[in-house]
Design a protein around this motif. Structure first.
Motif, PDB file in Angstrom:
ATOM      1  N   VAL A 118     -15.630  48.929 -84.131  1.00  0.00           N
ATOM      2  CA  VAL A 118     -16.173  50.070 -84.891  1.00  0.00           C
ATOM      3  C   VAL A 118     -15.635  50.056 -86.324  1.00  0.00           C
ATOM      4  O   VAL A 118     -16.377  50.244 -87.288  1.00  0.00           O
ATOM      5  CB  VAL A 118     -15.830  51.397 -84.185  1.00  0.00           C
ATOM      6  N   GLY A 119     -14.329  49.820 -86.465  1.00  0.00           N
ATOM      7  CA  GLY A 119     -13.738  49.766 -87.799  1.00  0.00           C
ATOM      8  C   GLY A 119     -14.312  48.647 -88.637  1.00  0.00           C
ATOM      9  O   GLY A 119     -14.574  48.817 -89.835  1.00  0.00           O
ATOM     10  N   LEU A 120     -14.514  47.467 -88.026  1.00  0.00           N
ATOM     11  CA  LEU A 120     -15.090  46.328 -88.740  1.00  0.00           C
ATOM     12  C   LEU A 120     -16.514  46.622 -89.189  1.00  0.00           C
ATOM     13  O   LEU A 120     -16.908  46.287 -90.314  1.00  0.00           O
ATOM     14  CB  LEU A 120     -15.064  45.089 -87.840  1.00  0.00           C
ATOM     15  N   THR A 121     -17.296  47.274 -88.308  1.00  0.00           N
ATOM     16  CA  THR A 121     -18.684  47.616 -88.655  1.00  0.00           C
ATOM     17  C   THR A 121     -18.732  48.556 -89.853  1.00  0.00           C
ATOM     18  O   THR A 121     -19.523  48.365 -90.789  1.00  0.00           O
ATOM     19  CB  THR A 121     -19.381  48.273 -87.454  1.00  0.00           C
ATOM     20  N   LEU A 122     -17.882  49.569 -89.855  1.00  0.00           N
ATOM     21  CA  LEU A 122     -17.835  50.499 -90.975  1.00  0.00           C
ATOM     22  C   LEU A 122     -17.424  49.802 -92.268  1.00  0.00           C
ATOM     23  O   LEU A 122     -17.970  50.060 -93.343  1.00  0.00           O
ATOM     24  CB  LEU A 122     -16.856  51.639 -90.679  1.00  0.00           C
ATOM     25  N   LEU A 123     -16.463  48.891 -92.159  1.00  0.00           N
ATOM     26  CA  LEU A 123     -15.981  48.183 -93.339  1.00  0.00           C
ATOM     27  C   LEU A 123     -17.074  47.297 -93.937  1.00  0.00           C
ATOM     28  O   LEU A 123     -17.263  47.250 -95.160  1.00  0.00           O
ATOM     29  CB  LEU A 123     -14.761  47.347 -92.981  1.00  0.00           C
ATOM     30  N   LEU A 124     -17.810  46.593 -93.071  1.00  0.00           N
ATOM     31  CA  LEU A 124     -18.900  45.745 -93.548  1.00  0.00           C
ATOM     32  C   LEU A 124     -20.018  46.587 -94.149  1.00  0.00           C
ATOM     33  O   LEU A 124     -20.636  46.208 -95.151  1.00  0.00           O
ATOM     34  CB  LEU A 124     -19.439  44.902 -92.395  1.00  0.00           C
TER      35      LEU A 124
END
Length: 335
Positions: A63-69
């Motif tokens: 989830v954190g990676l998706t938001l960052l991208l």
């Protein structure tokens, strides 16, 4: 929602790849654990012992990676924010009677001094214009938030001839229209042209613009000021009238003639009431400053495009930290 760098959305392809990589690693880990278990080298190391919570930290990381991208594309959202905004027209009476000294040092100089203090404390979101009127009216400074330019235009004002309140109101309305990117509304001489009809705004609806009419109220030149005030009322523009001078009045020497001038409060009160404004009477320059302070721009809610990248980036970092914390607490390692 819009994106400043929409091409960066292509980076989201890494999300399904990360999921496939995690599934492959999980399957590989299970196969390796099964092989070691069959040889008696990994006693008690099974998936059932770790439980389903072993998937929670990787899921949080995902989830954190998706938001960052997603944040890399620099998204911008329309946000409604309350702010003080609008247009204020300072309409100065520059007729000869404004040279009277019943308001020290003179009516004109007291009005100018108070206006300077008013301008210096206004927010950048407020547009201020300056109109001068005597027998006719004209904008000496179109609406702007350049405080230096506004004050400079006020300093150039000086008493002239007779007074037409109508000319001051119409010139102010035209300055507001031009400030909103519209053509001038009407001709300043209503006596020579028909009064234009405007579709009145619904009750309670106000234009984010006001006129501060600084004058002694003596209407010594045509036309009548009330039709002009009605035009302002129909457009939802309030007129705050500020009476400069005294009811007793004073006598001036103008071009060799003695002229008695006095404040006409009745006319100014009627103009302000007609437009939904208010009438003020300052007895001295300090009172005039306080009146200016009490007239604040309208608080409006305006939609603006605002970049939300910092918010999403901050949220993604927080989520990644939470995922790492759970992984260290449960498994003594990062996912």
């Amino acid at each position: 929602m819009t994106f400043i760098w929409p091409v960066m959305l292509a980076a989201l392809i890494l999300v399904p790849l990360a999921i496939l990589l995690y599934l492959w690693l999980s399957q590989r880990r299970r196969s390796l654990a099964a092989n070691l278990g069959s040889m008696g080298l990994a006693d008690g190391v099974t998936e059932s012992k770790l439980g389903k919570r072993r998937h929670i930290p990787p899921l949080i990381f995902l989830v954190g990676l998706t938001l960052l991208l997603f944040a890399m594309a620099r998204p911008a959202a329309e946000v409604s924010l309350p702010r003080q905004e609008g247009t204020v027209i300072l309409a100065f009476d520059v007729s000869g009677s404004m040279a009277a000294d019943d308001l020290k040092p003179t009516r004109m100089e007291a009005a100018k001094a108070a206006a300077r203090e008013f301008i210096q404390v206004q927010p950048a979101s407020l547009q201020v214009g300056v109109v001068a009127f005597s027998e006719s009216g004209f904008a000496v400074q179109p609406p702007t938030n350049d405080h230096e330019a506004i004050i400079s235009s006020i300093e150039r004002l000086s008493p002239q001839r007779s007074t037409s309140l109508s000319a001051g109101i119409i010139a102010s309305l035209n300055a507001i229209a031009v400030g909103f990117g519209q053509p001038p509304l009407v001709d300043t001489d209503l006596s020579e042209s028909p009064v234009p009809t405007a579709t009145p705004l619904p009750d309670g609806i106000l234009t984010p613009a006001v006129i501060l009419l600084l004058t002694d109220g003596e209407n010594t030149a045509p036309p009548d000021p009330f039709p002009a005030a009605q035009i302002a009322a129909d457009r939802g523009i309030r007129i705050y009238t500020i009476g400069i001078g005294s009811a007793a009045g004073t006598t001036l020497e103008i071009n060799g003639f003695s002229v008695h001038t006095q404040l006409d409060e009745a006319v100014l009160k009627e103009i302000s009431q007609l437009t939904g404004g208010e009438y003020f009477y300052p007895e001295n320059e300090a009172d005039l400053v306080e009146i200016y302070k009490g007239i604040t721009p309208q608080l409006v809610v305006k939609s603006e495009q605002m970049e939300v990248t910092p918010v999403l980036a901050g949220a993604s970092i927080f989520i990644l930290l939470v995922g790492g914390l759970f992984s260290l607490m449960w498994f003594n390692r990062l996912p």
